[in-house]
Enzyme design. Structure first.
Site, PDB file in Angstrom:
ATOM      1  N   VAL A  14      39.363  46.124  43.724  1.00  0.00           N
ATOM      2  CA  VAL A  14      38.517  44.938  44.044  1.00  0.00           C
ATOM      3  C   VAL A  14      39.159  43.596  43.970  1.00  0.00           C
ATOM      4  O   VAL A  14      39.078  42.893  44.872  1.00  0.00           O
ATOM      5  CB  VAL A  14      37.386  44.919  42.894  1.00  0.00           C
ATOM      6  CG1 VAL A  14      36.391  43.730  43.089  1.00  0.00           C
ATOM      7  CG2 VAL A  14      36.746  46.314  42.639  1.00  0.00           C
ATOM      8  N   ALA A  43      47.335  38.422  37.321  1.00  0.00           N
ATOM      9  CA  ALA A  43      47.929  38.970  36.354  1.00  0.00           C
ATOM     10  C   ALA A  43      48.046  40.343  36.895  1.00  0.00           C
ATOM     11  O   ALA A  43      46.708  40.912  37.184  1.00  0.00           O
ATOM     12  CB  ALA A  43      47.352  38.958  35.140  1.00  0.00           C
ATOM     13  N   LYS A 105      31.282  46.573  34.192  1.00  0.00           N
ATOM     14  CA  LYS A 105      30.214  47.078  33.303  1.00  0.00           C
ATOM     15  C   LYS A 105      30.446  47.782  31.977  1.00  0.00           C
ATOM     16  O   LYS A 105      29.639  47.789  31.114  1.00  0.00           O
ATOM     17  CB  LYS A 105      29.522  47.928  34.460  1.00  0.00           C
ATOM     18  CG  LYS A 105      30.190  49.158  34.787  1.00  0.00           C
ATOM     19  CD  LYS A 105      30.880  48.886  36.170  1.00  0.00           C
ATOM     20  CE  LYS A 105      31.854  50.067  36.481  1.00  0.00           C
ATOM     21  NZ  LYS A 105      32.266  49.884  37.869  1.00  0.00           N
ATOM     22  N   GLU A 129      27.481  39.912  38.789  1.00  0.00           N
ATOM     23  CA  GLU A 129      26.699  40.429  39.929  1.00  0.00           C
ATOM     24  C   GLU A 129      27.210  41.675  40.474  1.00  0.00           C
ATOM     25  O   GLU A 129      26.553  42.679  40.767  1.00  0.00           O
ATOM     26  CB  GLU A 129      26.588  39.374  41.101  1.00  0.00           C
ATOM     27  CG  GLU A 129      25.716  39.837  42.108  1.00  0.00           C
ATOM     28  CD  GLU A 129      24.260  40.157  41.745  1.00  0.00           C
ATOM     29  OE1 GLU A 129      23.559  39.270  41.658  1.00  0.00           O
ATOM     30  OE2 GLU A 129      23.744  41.290  41.727  1.00  0.00           O
ATOM     31  N   VAL A 132      26.994  45.860  38.619  1.00  0.00           N
ATOM     32  CA  VAL A 132      25.852  46.873  38.827  1.00  0.00           C
ATOM     33  C   VAL A 132      25.547  46.895  40.510  1.00  0.00           C
ATOM     34  O   VAL A 132      25.413  45.785  40.985  1.00  0.00           O
ATOM     35  CB  VAL A 132      24.852  46.874  38.155  1.00  0.00           C
ATOM     36  CG1 VAL A 132      23.603  47.945  38.386  1.00  0.00           C
ATOM     37  CG2 VAL A 132      24.869  46.655  36.778  1.00  0.00           C
ATOM     38  N   GLY A 187      38.531  54.361  47.256  1.00  0.00           N
ATOM     39  CA  GLY A 187      38.388  53.382  46.300  1.00  0.00           C
ATOM     40  C   GLY A 187      37.111  53.137  45.655  1.00  0.00           C
ATOM     41  O   GLY A 187      36.678  52.281  45.065  1.00  0.00           O
ATOM     42  N   LYS A 205      25.865  50.903  33.466  1.00  0.00           N
ATOM     43  CA  LYS A 205      25.089  50.198  34.562  1.00  0.00           C
ATOM     44  C   LYS A 205      23.726  50.077  34.038  1.00  0.00           C
ATOM     45  O   LYS A 205      22.730  49.086  34.014  1.00  0.00           O
ATOM     46  CB  LYS A 205      25.087  50.483  35.866  1.00  0.00           C
ATOM     47  CG  LYS A 205      26.618  50.528  36.269  1.00  0.00           C
ATOM     48  CD  LYS A 205      26.870  51.069  37.543  1.00  0.00           C
ATOM     49  CE  LYS A 205      28.391  50.934  38.171  1.00  0.00           C
ATOM     50  NZ  LYS A 205      28.724  51.680  39.375  1.00  0.00           N
ATOM     51  N   GLY A 302      33.383  50.362  46.110  1.00  0.00           N
ATOM     52  CA  GLY A 302      34.507  49.567  47.331  1.00  0.00           C
ATOM     53  C   GLY A 302      34.910  48.532  47.223  1.00  0.00           C
ATOM     54  O   GLY A 302      34.118  47.410  46.691  1.00  0.00           O
TER      55      GLY A 302
HETATM   56  P1  NAP Z   1      42.072  49.215  39.908  1.00  0.00           P
HETATM   57  O1  NAP Z   1      42.139  49.490  41.266  1.00  0.00           O
HETATM   58  O2  NAP Z   1      42.586  50.153  38.710  1.00  0.00           O
HETATM   59  O3  NAP Z   1      42.631  47.755  39.544  1.00  0.00           O
HETATM   60  C1  NAP Z   1      42.993  47.232  38.121  1.00  0.00           C
HETATM   61  C2  NAP Z   1      43.878  46.143  38.248  1.00  0.00           C
HETATM   62  O4  NAP Z   1      44.104  45.447  37.087  1.00  0.00           O
HETATM   63  C3  NAP Z   1      45.382  46.357  38.519  1.00  0.00           C
HETATM   64  O5  NAP Z   1      45.882  45.163  39.532  1.00  0.00           O
HETATM   65  C4  NAP Z   1      45.859  46.612  37.479  1.00  0.00           C
HETATM   66  O6  NAP Z   1      47.627  46.331  37.576  1.00  0.00           O
HETATM   67  C5  NAP Z   1      45.388  45.476  36.550  1.00  0.00           C
HETATM   68  N1  NAP Z   1      45.564  45.724  35.239  1.00  0.00           N
HETATM   69  C6  NAP Z   1      44.900  46.686  34.516  1.00  0.00           C
HETATM   70  N2  NAP Z   1      45.399  46.506  33.062  1.00  0.00           N
HETATM   71  C7  NAP Z   1      46.176  45.404  33.152  1.00  0.00           C
HETATM   72  C8  NAP Z   1      46.957  44.871  32.011  1.00  0.00           C
HETATM   73  N3  NAP Z   1      46.953  45.229  30.869  1.00  0.00           N
HETATM   74  N4  NAP Z   1      47.636  43.815  32.396  1.00  0.00           N
HETATM   75  C9  NAP Z   1      47.676  43.182  33.642  1.00  0.00           C
HETATM   76  N5  NAP Z   1      47.029  43.536  34.838  1.00  0.00           N
HETATM   77  C10 NAP Z   1      46.356  44.771  34.348  1.00  0.00           C
HETATM   78  O7  NAP Z   1      40.510  48.708  39.466  1.00  0.00           O
HETATM   79  P2  NAP Z   1      39.164  48.507  40.670  1.00  0.00           P
HETATM   80  O8  NAP Z   1      38.697  49.721  41.112  1.00  0.00           O
HETATM   81  O9  NAP Z   1      39.717  47.188  41.174  1.00  0.00           O
HETATM   82  O10 NAP Z   1      38.078  48.030  39.308  1.00  0.00           O
HETATM   83  C11 NAP Z   1      38.428  46.818  38.513  1.00  0.00           C
HETATM   84  C12 NAP Z   1      36.905  46.459  37.736  1.00  0.00           C
HETATM   85  O11 NAP Z   1      36.088  46.533  38.825  1.00  0.00           O
HETATM   86  C13 NAP Z   1      36.754  47.461  36.852  1.00  0.00           C
HETATM   87  O12 NAP Z   1      35.898  46.985  35.528  1.00  0.00           O
HETATM   88  C14 NAP Z   1      35.610  48.494  37.769  1.00  0.00           C
HETATM   89  O13 NAP Z   1      34.601  49.195  36.823  1.00  0.00           O
HETATM   90  C15 NAP Z   1      35.033  47.388  38.441  1.00  0.00           C
HETATM   91  N6  NAP Z   1      34.133  47.734  39.561  1.00  0.00           N
HETATM   92  C16 NAP Z   1      34.919  48.401  40.394  1.00  0.00           C
HETATM   93  C17 NAP Z   1      34.329  48.973  41.850  1.00  0.00           C
HETATM   94  C18 NAP Z   1      35.075  49.778  42.654  1.00  0.00           C
HETATM   95  O14 NAP Z   1      34.369  50.142  43.793  1.00  0.00           O
HETATM   96  N7  NAP Z   1      36.396  49.952  42.625  1.00  0.00           N
HETATM   97  C19 NAP Z   1      33.129  48.461  42.224  1.00  0.00           C
HETATM   98  C20 NAP Z   1      32.331  47.629  41.113  1.00  0.00           C
HETATM   99  C21 NAP Z   1      33.138  47.305  39.727  1.00  0.00           C
HETATM  100  P3  NAP Z   1      48.555  47.306  38.368  1.00  0.00           P
HETATM  101  O15 NAP Z   1      48.118  47.919  39.363  1.00  0.00           O
HETATM  102  O16 NAP Z   1      49.811  46.551  38.315  1.00  0.00           O
HETATM  103  O17 NAP Z   1      48.405  48.496  37.202  1.00  0.00           O
HETATM  104  N1  HSE Z   2      33.409  53.733  40.215  1.00  0.00           N
HETATM  105  C1  HSE Z   2      31.903  53.048  40.523  1.00  0.00           C
HETATM  106  C2  HSE Z   2      30.998  53.879  41.548  1.00  0.00           C
HETATM  107  C3  HSE Z   2      32.525  51.926  41.203  1.00  0.00           C
HETATM  108  O1  HSE Z   2      31.432  54.850  41.952  1.00  0.00           O
HETATM  109  O2  HSE Z   2      29.950  53.315  41.523  1.00  0.00           O
HETATM  110  C4  HSE Z   2      31.205  50.643  41.419  1.00  0.00           C
HETATM  111  O3  HSE Z   2      30.767  50.172  40.163  1.00  0.00           O
END
Ligand code: NAP
Ligand code: HSE
Length: 428
Positions: A14, A43, A105, A129, A132, A187, A205, A302
């Protein structure tokens, strides 16, 4: 000059999409909003990986506190995920008077009241926003547009990964493992996909949706949740023959004794609007006396759709910063009762492997009857040692259904309770 310095905690699926949008669409955003959104610090854990971003490497740090404390950062975006250090960093930013935009969430469902109180005390927004429904606008409609509606029920498909897996299994014959691997590669999944398939992500959520819909804080600890790990192709086939499709549902509703919030895979009539939601698409169906029924649907997971939701929050928070006024709290929770899941009325589909002996069906029916659970329909497949019974019950308290199940497991000619799936259907 309407410049707002932005600090990002995380640059993964994200965060990476959001960074790209802030950089590549900077001029377009400025033209549309008059805002100069300037990325000031980012970061991550792995500095090498982050060098692939087309931003000055001096902006990247491995220290999240350095982002929050940077005097040029006026707005913090949290996309690290997890409870810590994300929680500590969000509080640190709010207490420093910096608005926070988060997609986390899990953190909100665990520590919402504390974080919203910190935002209110500091007079700054805490916007979520993207937490969820990914790219679906649902938080603002629920907390602002529908603030005057006496909402009765919210039912949603709020986890893209599990809806993707169930769709691929039902429509393309994919195995559970292959469909999960595909969802991860696209993703959609959390860093630990156990939160997706086990129902924990949907439960977080559901807690947020219920809290916004009913104004009573429903923390994650109050949400019953069950995942999709045990759903088999046999259940999908039988669901289809019975006129249903299986979806992981998040349900929040106002009952006589209070609010019930729960998540489980359920059979839904094929004609229900949520039954047609496929792949990583999410949908939230809201029922209320004046609005009757509203359906919000769109990409639920995604990087790109989630980044769009976050960008909207960033623009909103940046406008608040530039307006300079103290922000009035947008969300208020008052005390209210939550109903324990065991006393909620549910309908069950039960698949039993039995010996096809005279009297077995009567014993099974007797076990349901002894616990005041009435049977709606029975189907039998096979004869002899391989007989399978598919039973759908009428509504009865969840506790009674469970007691009946225990009694059935004790019947000699019942070889196993192969599966139980709840049925969400108004027709029984
Ligand atoms: P992700 O791909 O695992 O990315 C996490 C990021 O945070 C990476 O850049 C990671 O760095 C960094 N990070 C984690 N711990 C850290 C720390 N202690 N210090 C510094 N950097 C740190 O996760 P994501 O899928 O983007 O999801 C991020 C958030 O959005 C989560 O809360 C997730 O629930 C929410 N979300 C995700 C989606 C989705 O579709 N993916 C949708 C809605 C909400 P490194 O890569 O260097 O480890
Ligand atoms: N892992 C979550 C999902 C990302 O599959 O819905 C969106 O919050």
């Amino acid at each position: 000059m309407k410049t707002v310095g932005i600090g990002m905690l995380g640059a993964g699926i994200v965060g990476g999409s959001l960074i790209r949008r802030l950089v590549e669409e900077h001029a377009a955003i400025e033209a549309k909003t008059g805002l100069d959104l300037e990325l000031r610090r980012v970061a991550v854990r792995d500095l090498e990986k982050a060098r692939s971003f087309e931003i000055d490497s001096a902006l990247i740090t491995a220290d999240p506190a350095a982002v929050v404390d940077d005097p040029d950062v006026r707005l913090v975006v949290e996309v690290m995920g997890g409870l810590e250090p994300a929680g500590e960093m969000v509080l640190r930013a709010l207490r420093a008077g910096k608005p926070v935009v988060t997609a986390n969430k899990a953190l909100l469902a665990e520590r919402g009241p504390e974080l919203f109180a910190a935002a209110e005390e500091a007079g700054v927004p805490l916007l979520f926003e993207a937490a969820v429904g990914g790219g679906i606008p649902i938080i603002r409609p629920l907390s602002e547009t529908l603030a005057g509606e006496q909402i009765e029920r919210v039912i949603g498909i709020v986890n893209g990964t599990t809806n993707f897996i169930l769709s691929r299994m039902a429509e393309d014959g994919a195995t559970y493992a292959d469909a999960l691997a595909e969802a991860q590669s696209l993703g959609y999944a959390e860093a630990d996909p156990a939160a997706d398939v086990g129902g924990g992500d949907a439960a977080a959520k559901a807690a947020i949706l219920a809290s916004l819909a009913f104004g009573t804080w429903a923390g994650i600890e109050n949400v019953f949740h069950e995942g999709i790990e045990k759903i088999s192709k046999a259940d999908m086939k039988w669901a289809s023959e019975l006129g249903y499709t299986i979806k992981l549902l998040a349900i929040a509703e106002r009952l006589d004794g209070g609010v019930s919030v729960r998540v489980y895979p359920a059979m839904l009539p094929k004609a229900h609007p949520l039954a047609t939601i496929r792949g990583a698409t999410n949908a939230v169906f809201i029922e209320g006396p004046s609005i009757e029924e509203l359906l919000f649907a769109g990409p639920g997971a995604g990087g790109e759709p989630t980044a769009t939701a976050m960008l909207g929050d960033v623009i909103d928070a940046a406008r608040e910063i530039l307006a300079g006024a103290e922000v009035a709290p947008r969300i208020r929770f008052s005390p209210g009762e939550l109903v324990a899941f065991e006393s909620v009325d549910t309908k069950w589909y039960v698949r039993l492997e039995v010996d096809d002996q005279p009297g077995v069906l009567a014993q099974v029916a007797g076990a349901f009857g002894a616990h005041d659970v009435s049977i709606k329909s029975v189907l039998q497949e096979g004869r002899g040692e391989d007989a399978t019974l598919m039973i759908v019950t009428h509504l009865a308290p969840e506790a009674s259904q469970r007691e009946a199940r225990r009694a059935i497991e004790g019947i000699e000619n019942v070889r196993s309770v192969a599966s139980v799936v709840r049925v969400e259907s108004p027709d029984v």
